[in-house]
Design a protein around this motif. Sequence first.
Motif, PDB file in Angstrom:
ATOM      1  N   GLY A 182       0.826  -1.198   0.000  1.00 26.72           N
ATOM      2  CA  GLY A 182       0.000   0.000   0.000  1.00 26.72           C
ATOM      3  C   GLY A 182       0.855   1.241   0.000  1.00 26.72           C
ATOM      4  N   GLN A 183       0.193   2.363  -0.109  1.00 25.16           N
ATOM      5  CA  GLN A 183       0.905   3.631  -0.096  1.00 25.16           C
ATOM      6  C   GLN A 183       0.009   4.710   0.484  1.00 25.16           C
ATOM      7  OE1 GLN A 183       1.861   4.582  -4.158  1.00 25.16           O
ATOM      8  NE2 GLN A 183      -0.240   4.419  -4.870  1.00 25.16           N
ATOM      9  N   GLY A 184       0.622   5.793   0.893  1.00 23.10           N
ATOM     10  CA  GLY A 184      -0.153   6.889   1.462  1.00 23.10           C
ATOM     11  C   GLY A 184      -0.360   6.716   2.955  1.00 23.10           C
ATOM     12  N   GLN A 185      -1.517   7.155   3.436  1.00 24.00           N
ATOM     13  CA  GLN A 185      -1.801   7.170   4.859  1.00 24.00           C
ATOM     14  C   GLN A 185      -1.959   5.741   5.399  1.00 24.00           C
ATOM     15  OE1 GLN A 185      -1.612  10.046   6.136  1.00 24.00           O
ATOM     16  NE2 GLN A 185      -1.988  11.445   4.438  1.00 24.00           N
ATOM     17  N   GLY A 186      -1.495   5.520   6.629  1.00 26.73           N
ATOM     18  CA  GLY A 186      -1.809   4.289   7.345  1.00 26.73           C
ATOM     19  C   GLY A 186      -0.851   3.136   7.171  1.00 26.73           C
ATOM     20  N   VAL A 187       0.108   3.225   6.251  1.00 29.57           N
ATOM     21  CA  VAL A 187       1.010   2.097   6.000  1.00 29.57           C
ATOM     22  C   VAL A 187       1.911   1.837   7.211  1.00 29.57           C
ATOM     23  CG1 VAL A 187       2.857   1.190   4.548  1.00 29.57           C
ATOM     24  CG2 VAL A 187       0.956   2.448   3.520  1.00 29.57           C
ATOM     25  N   ASP A 188       2.461   2.890   7.814  1.00 20.96           N
ATOM     26  CA  ASP A 188       3.374   2.721   8.935  1.00 20.96           C
ATOM     27  C   ASP A 188       2.705   2.014  10.109  1.00 20.96           C
ATOM     28  OD1 ASP A 188       5.392   3.927   7.526  1.00 20.96           O
ATOM     29  OD2 ASP A 188       5.072   5.917   8.389  1.00 20.96           O
ATOM     30  N   ALA A 189       1.482   2.406  10.438  1.00 20.26           N
ATOM     31  CA  ALA A 189       0.765   1.772  11.549  1.00 20.26           C
ATOM     32  C   ALA A 189       0.469   0.309  11.236  1.00 20.26           C
ATOM     33  CB  ALA A 189      -0.526   2.519  11.848  1.00 20.26           C
ATOM     34  N   LEU A 190       0.227   0.017   9.969  1.00 22.27           N
ATOM     35  CA  LEU A 190      -0.056  -1.361   9.569  1.00 22.27           C
ATOM     36  C   LEU A 190       1.175  -2.250   9.740  1.00 22.27           C
ATOM     37  CD1 LEU A 190      -2.323  -3.129   8.409  1.00 22.27           C
ATOM     38  CD2 LEU A 190      -1.492  -2.557   6.118  1.00 22.27           C
ATOM     39  N   ARG A 191       2.363  -1.673   9.531  1.00 20.40           N
ATOM     40  CA  ARG A 191       3.599  -2.441   9.689  1.00 20.40           C
ATOM     41  C   ARG A 191       3.850  -2.840  11.138  1.00 20.40           C
ATOM     42  NH1 ARG A 191       6.459  -2.175   4.976  1.00 20.40           N
ATOM     43  NH2 ARG A 191       6.102  -0.338   3.646  1.00 20.40           N
ATOM     44  N   GLU A 192       3.265  -2.138  12.077  1.00 21.53           N
ATOM     45  CA  GLU A 192       3.524  -2.382  13.489  1.00 21.53           C
ATOM     46  C   GLU A 192       2.718  -3.546  14.041  1.00 21.53           C
ATOM     47  OE1 GLU A 192       2.891   1.215  15.625  1.00 21.53           O
ATOM     48  OE2 GLU A 192       4.302   2.378  14.403  1.00 21.53           O
ATOM     49  N   TYR A 193       1.867  -4.154  13.241  1.00 18.68           N
ATOM     50  CA  TYR A 193       1.041  -5.252  13.741  1.00 18.68           C
ATOM     51  C   TYR A 193       1.915  -6.446  14.095  1.00 18.68           C
ATOM     52  CZ  TYR A 193      -2.677  -8.663  14.164  1.00 18.68           C
ATOM     53  OH  TYR A 193      -3.525  -9.633  14.638  1.00 18.68           O
ATOM     54  N   ASP A 194       1.646  -7.060  15.241  1.00 19.67           N
ATOM     55  CA  ASP A 194       2.443  -8.178  15.736  1.00 19.67           C
ATOM     56  C   ASP A 194       1.780  -9.495  15.329  1.00 19.67           C
ATOM     57  OD1 ASP A 194       4.034  -9.944  17.054  1.00 19.67           O
ATOM     58  OD2 ASP A 194       3.437  -9.343  19.083  1.00 19.67           O
ATOM     59  N   ASP A 195       2.451 -10.245  14.439  1.00 21.46           N
ATOM     60  CA  ASP A 195       1.893 -11.506  13.968  1.00 21.46           C
ATOM     61  C   ASP A 195       1.845 -12.579  15.052  1.00 21.46           C
ATOM     62  OD1 ASP A 195       1.113 -10.989  11.371  1.00 21.46           O
ATOM     63  OD2 ASP A 195       3.126 -11.267  10.570  1.00 21.46           O
ATOM     64  N   HIS A 196       2.556 -12.380  16.158  1.00 21.16           N
ATOM     65  CA  HIS A 196       2.514 -13.363  17.236  1.00 21.16           C
ATOM     66  C   HIS A 196       1.089 -13.539  17.760  1.00 21.16           C
ATOM     67  CE1 HIS A 196       4.130 -15.827  20.456  1.00 21.16           C
ATOM     68  NE2 HIS A 196       3.450 -15.107  21.332  1.00 21.16           N
ATOM     69  N   GLN A 197       0.312 -12.452  17.716  1.00 22.08           N
ATOM     70  CA  GLN A 197      -1.088 -12.549  18.133  1.00 22.08           C
ATOM     71  C   GLN A 197      -1.860 -13.502  17.227  1.00 22.08           C
ATOM     72  OE1 GLN A 197      -2.898  -8.615  19.129  1.00 22.08           O
ATOM     73  NE2 GLN A 197      -0.943  -7.789  18.446  1.00 22.08           N
ATOM     74  N   LEU A 198      -1.565 -13.467  15.935  1.00 22.53           N
ATOM     75  CA  LEU A 198      -2.226 -14.360  14.996  1.00 22.53           C
ATOM     76  C   LEU A 198      -1.893 -15.813  15.294  1.00 22.53           C
ATOM     77  CD1 LEU A 198      -1.803 -12.568  11.540  1.00 22.53           C
ATOM     78  CD2 LEU A 198      -3.813 -12.630  12.996  1.00 22.53           C
ATOM     79  N   LEU A 199      -0.638 -16.082  15.618  1.00 19.00           N
ATOM     80  CA  LEU A 199      -0.224 -17.442  15.904  1.00 19.00           C
ATOM     81  C   LEU A 199      -0.956 -17.999  17.112  1.00 19.00           C
ATOM     82  CD1 LEU A 199       1.634 -19.852  15.385  1.00 19.00           C
ATOM     83  CD2 LEU A 199       3.369 -18.726  16.803  1.00 19.00           C
ATOM     84  N   MET A 200      -1.046 -17.226  18.174  1.00 17.32           N
ATOM     85  CA  MET A 200      -1.748 -17.689  19.371  1.00 17.32           C
ATOM     86  C   MET A 200      -3.228 -17.901  19.088  1.00 17.32           C
ATOM     87  SD  MET A 200       0.618 -18.012  21.658  1.00 17.32           S
ATOM     88  CE  MET A 200       1.610 -18.548  20.238  1.00 17.32           C
ATOM     89  N   MET A 201      -3.822 -17.007  18.315  1.00 14.08           N
ATOM     90  CA  MET A 201      -5.225 -17.134  17.943  1.00 14.08           C
ATOM     91  C   MET A 201      -5.456 -18.408  17.134  1.00 14.08           C
ATOM     92  SD  MET A 201      -7.546 -14.383  15.795  1.00 14.08           S
ATOM     93  CE  MET A 201      -6.750 -13.031  16.675  1.00 14.08           C
ATOM     94  N   LEU A 202      -4.533 -18.657  16.193  1.00  7.98           N
ATOM     95  CA  LEU A 202      -4.645 -19.832  15.335  1.00  7.98           C
ATOM     96  C   LEU A 202      -4.541 -21.112  16.150  1.00  7.98           C
ATOM     97  CD1 LEU A 202      -4.777 -20.650  12.267  1.00  7.98           C
ATOM     98  CD2 LEU A 202      -2.297 -20.883  12.403  1.00  7.98           C
ATOM     99  N   GLU A 203      -3.564 -21.192  17.050  1.00  8.41           N
ATOM    100  CA  GLU A 203      -3.406 -22.379  17.885  1.00  8.41           C
ATOM    101  C   GLU A 203      -4.657 -22.635  18.729  1.00  8.41           C
ATOM    102  OE1 GLU A 203       1.430 -22.589  18.704  1.00  8.41           O
ATOM    103  OE2 GLU A 203       0.042 -22.113  20.336  1.00  8.41           O
TER     104      GLU A 203
END
Length: 376
Positions: free
Chosen positions: A98-119
Amino acid sequence: MKTSFKVTLSAVALCVLSACQSTGPAQQTEAGKVSNRASNAIIAKSAYSFEQDDIKVPAFFDTQGLSNCNFDRADENDNCPLKKPIVRMYFGGTDVGGQGQGVDALREYDDHQLLMMLENQFAGINRFRIVTRDDETVSQEQQIQLEQQGAKNVARRAAERRTLQPDYIVKLDTLRTVKNEGSITGWMDYTLEITSAIIDPYTRELMPYPNLGKIRVKSEDVRERNELKYVMANNRYVSGYRYFDSAHVNAVINDMASRGIDILLTRMLSEMPATAQVLGIKGNQVSLDRGQNAGVLANETMIIFEYSAGFVEPIGVANVNPSRNSATGEITLWKNTQRAESIEAQAAAGIYRPSSQGKIFAVSVGTPANFLENRT
């Protein structure tokens, strides 16, 4: 926030593994529409809605594999479809576009939360044995046990209960993208794509089965669009959705990830169905030798079939509910065949007990209709 799938009926043709003649395709599942161009959740059709042509063993069940079963729950043959595979889960490559507004905040998402949710979600359906990667929690508990029980007792217990060795690795890759529209008044549109791979950790083979494909979830699937509206003035944020705040962005992505995992679960439940052996049939009531311990879910739609000398004979369809180690169900429709009618007649006169030459099994056709709403 949108809290449920819009379920619409659609015909999902399943491959036929049956010795019986039929006049049309089986319709055993329904498609839960998420949104335009987004991924669909495949939901099992209710056993009470089945017709004769629907009573067929589902496509992804290996009937030939039943000959490999020894029916020992504690030490089942690896090639038996009744055995639950042991898996460890990983999140692999993660990309942000993506480009423009909001990309930086999107990069800060922690995928570890996804892993725990998936398990947690996969462990809850109990069709797989999950080796957790939550090392922090496990280490913390081990330290507490050392302090409370002593090293000798902990070592003895660890020797008795060794860490599980995975049969397969489930690896997920994600792509998060953001697009914003408008100059003064704008909207943030997020997309989350999840692709999966199943890997044999010993041969390093990338397995073709189960093939879960790509899952795509949009922010509009979990949020009303107005919730993601913002106002700008002189290229500065004024009001509305805080697209630059990682906490607000994480809340949206978490909901999208949860929806994506729901869809992933429905695909896994279709491709790796729950299976149990039928102990007996009395009237329309059927008794199964496995329940929650084999991943049988509440209000499970299951095909009842006889397996003899390599041949599969569909008997009927049942609505099944499990207890911990067994299950009972109601055959809602018997197959219109000579063999099914014979078994039905014997069950009406007493308890029909399958012979060793002609065992009877039950196999699920997909995710129960109320599972996503009530359990995920």
